[in-house]
Design an enzyme around this catalytic site. Structure first.
Site, PDB file in Angstrom:
ATOM      1  N   HIS A 156       0.840  -1.218   0.000  1.00 19.17           N
ATOM      2  CA  HIS A 156       0.000   0.000   0.000  1.00 19.17           C
ATOM      3  C   HIS A 156       0.870   1.262   0.000  1.00 19.17           C
ATOM      4  O   HIS A 156       0.430   2.311   0.460  1.00 19.17           O
ATOM      5  CB  HIS A 156      -0.947   0.063   1.208  1.00 19.17           C
ATOM      6  CG  HIS A 156      -1.683  -1.203   1.483  1.00 19.17           C
ATOM      7  ND1 HIS A 156      -2.961  -1.445   1.030  1.00 19.17           N
ATOM      8  CD2 HIS A 156      -1.297  -2.324   2.149  1.00 19.17           C
ATOM      9  CE1 HIS A 156      -3.342  -2.647   1.415  1.00 19.17           C
ATOM     10  NE2 HIS A 156      -2.345  -3.203   2.087  1.00 19.17           N
ATOM     11  N   SER A 277      15.265  21.500 -16.166  1.00 19.59           N
ATOM     12  CA  SER A 277      14.089  22.341 -16.340  1.00 19.59           C
ATOM     13  C   SER A 277      14.521  23.659 -16.970  1.00 19.59           C
ATOM     14  O   SER A 277      15.598  24.173 -16.665  1.00 19.59           O
ATOM     15  CB  SER A 277      13.444  22.589 -14.979  1.00 19.59           C
ATOM     16  OG  SER A 277      12.677  23.778 -15.012  1.00 19.59           O
ATOM     17  N   LYS A 283      16.567  21.546 -10.942  1.00 20.72           N
ATOM     18  CA  LYS A 283      15.882  20.302 -11.263  1.00 20.72           C
ATOM     19  C   LYS A 283      16.667  19.322 -12.116  1.00 20.72           C
ATOM     20  O   LYS A 283      17.421  19.709 -12.991  1.00 20.72           O
ATOM     21  CB  LYS A 283      14.556  20.607 -11.977  1.00 20.72           C
ATOM     22  CG  LYS A 283      13.667  21.453 -11.143  1.00 20.72           C
ATOM     23  CD  LYS A 283      12.334  20.938 -10.778  1.00 20.72           C
ATOM     24  CE  LYS A 283      11.925  19.553 -11.077  1.00 20.72           C
ATOM     25  NZ  LYS A 283      10.612  19.565 -11.692  1.00 20.72           N
ATOM     26  N   GLU A 290       9.631   8.330 -16.942  1.00 20.12           N
ATOM     27  CA  GLU A 290       8.285   8.914 -17.046  1.00 20.12           C
ATOM     28  C   GLU A 290       7.680   8.648 -18.419  1.00 20.12           C
ATOM     29  O   GLU A 290       6.511   8.249 -18.539  1.00 20.12           O
ATOM     30  CB  GLU A 290       8.349  10.432 -16.833  1.00 20.12           C
ATOM     31  CG  GLU A 290       8.619  10.849 -15.406  1.00 20.12           C
ATOM     32  CD  GLU A 290       8.776  12.363 -15.313  1.00 20.12           C
ATOM     33  OE1 GLU A 290       7.835  13.019 -14.862  1.00 20.12           O
ATOM     34  OE2 GLU A 290       9.840  12.886 -15.708  1.00 20.12           O
TER      35      GLU A 290
END
Ligand code: ARG
Length: 462
Positions: A156, A277, A283, A290
């Site tokens: 979970h 970024s 970043k 992804e």
């Protein structure tokens, strides 16, 4: 009329119709398979006495010229020739004259296209099998260096029990092993030759389909000509296997995204696999996992579109079936991109063992072990679960983990506790204690690693 089938027609085809019904824009990807199939077909025709051997030689020569033009990029694809089959046949006739018209004896585009698709997939599937092995190899080497690396195991997405990082990674090894087996098994059904089925009913010429199969390296021949030209289940199977593989790669990618986040900091992806970024200088984004995760959607989509194309089709060939191609090519390209990046991404990632260790020292994931501890001291599991639940609550309220509690505190819950509880509670011991077959103890992982090597070697020697 410049169409190969123009004899029956009195009008030119509407330009929009031509565009709409053509497949040359994408089926040119099958050019090499198409020519390879034709070379075998004329060889067989000549061996069976359907065409002379000098005609066969001339056709083969012409096909090689066409192949060369395709390979060196000088071939001009013509949408008015509809598809790759007619583009090549037309080019052949232009090259060697009317004798080129003998190539299509005893076959139809229906068995021809099905053959090309089978040949394409046999090549691709073999290629993917070896790429999956590269991913497995990368997983295995990370696992080998991290048998003793402890991190929280989750259920979970809540910390559950400490596990070895090797164990976590090897879970994916076995998923990919099954994916590979599925691809291997599918080759049995993909290595079946449709050629010689004709348009749907077979042919009047005395051909030898088994000889064509032998020439092309197919293991079997479709025993029913209508089935041969009208099913695409071998492509559905490929898309389904590809979907499963993408699903597994996507789950691993998801972990990499989470693990590399500021919140987890369990791994760091190599700079060469990340992007920055345009506005936030700090970043470092995990774009590759992804995108891999996202591209899983198009692979599922391709599976569903083909299933839907096929579901209402009467036998035998229907033009609908031309829609089998783009999804297959797109899926192959998507798998290629994902598999090629996943292996080096796993190999080059840095595993932050200290952060993982710190995480297991700062949670209650050793709670099951003291529940088991009290069972070993004579309590029933239910009773002990209740006692430990109270201890965890006590700890949470005082901001103390189990290892921070004193002997007096433990004893206040039950006198069964003794000094040895502190050993049992150490995350490494918690991990080491799971010695059941397939568990996360180093002994069990050693067994898994040996088994994993055997699987890779078996496939390499096969
Ligand atoms: N381009 C066609 C396809 O991909 C080839 C088969 C055409 N057959 C026909 N009877 N029109 O399906």
């Amino acid at each position: 009329m410049s169409k190969l089938w123009g004899g029956r027609f009195t009008k030119e085809t509407n330009k929009l119709v031509e565009e709409y019904t053509a497949s040359i824009q994408y089926d040119k990807e099958l050019a090499e398979e198409d020519i390879e199939g034709s070379l075998a077909h004329v060889q067989m025709l000549s061996e069976c006495g359907v065409i002379s051997s000098s005609d066969m030689e001339e056709i083969k020569r012409g096909l090689h010229v066409v192949l060369e033009n395709i390979q060196n990029g000088t071939f001009e694809y013509d949408v008015s020739q509809e598809d790759i089959h007619m583009n090549i046949e037309k080019a052949l006739i232009d090259e060697i004259g009317p004798v080129g018209g003998k190539l299509h004896t005893g076959r139809s585009r229906n068995d021809q296209v099905a053959t090309d698709m089978h040949m394409y997939l046999i090549k691709k599937v073999n290629h993917f099998i070896s790429h999956i092995e590269e991913v497995q190899q990368a997983i295995l080497s990370q696992a080998e260096s991290h048998v003793e690396t402890v991190l929280p195991g989750y259920t979970h997405l809540q910390r559950a029990q400490p596990v070895s990082f090797a164990h976590h990674m090897l879970a994916y090894f076995w998923m990919f092993e099954r994916d590979k087996e599925r691809f291997q098994d599918s080759l049995k059904r993909t290595s079946m030759l449709p050629l010689g089925a004709g348009a749907l009913a077979g042919t009047t010429f005395p051909i030898d389909r088994h000889r064509t199969a032998e020439l092309l390296g197919f293991d079997a021949v479709y025993p029913n000509s209508m089935d041969a030209v009208s099913d695409r289940d071998f492509i559905v199977e490929f898309l389904s296997n590809a979907s499963m593989l993408m699903m597994h790669m996507s789950r691993l990618s998801e972990e990499m995204v989470i693990w590399s986040s500021q919140e987890f900091q369990f791994i760091e992806l190599d700079d060469s696999f990340c992007t920055g970024s345009s506005i936030m200088p700090q970043k470092k984004n995990p774009d590759v996992p992804e995108l891999l995760r996202a591209k899983t959607g198009r692979v599922y989509g391709n599976l569903f579109s083909l299933l839907t194309v096929l579901k209402g089709l009467p036998l035998a060939y229907n033009k609908d079936m031309q829609e089998d191609k783009e999804g297959m090519f797109d899926t192959a390209k998507t798998l290629d991109g994902a598999l090629q990046l996943l292996a080096p991404m796993i190999e080059t990632m840095t595993v932050k063992t200290e952060n993982m260790k710190q995480a297991v020292n700062e949670d209650y994931s050793n709670a099951t072990d003291i529940a088991d501890y009290l069972v070993n001291k004579g309590m029933t599991f239910r009773e002990s679960h209740e006692v430990i639940g109270k201890i965890v609550l006590y700890g949470i309220e005082r901001k103390k983990f189990l290892l921070d509690l004193t002997m007096e505190e433990f004893k206040s819950f039950t006198p069964l506790f003794e000094e040895d509880v502190f050993e049992v509670l150490k995350p490494a011991n918690v991990m080491n204690a799971r010695k059941s077959y397939g568990g996360t103890s180093p002994e069990q992982i050693a067994i898994q690693i040996r088994l994993a090597h055997d699987h890779l070697n078996v496939k390499e020697n096969a």
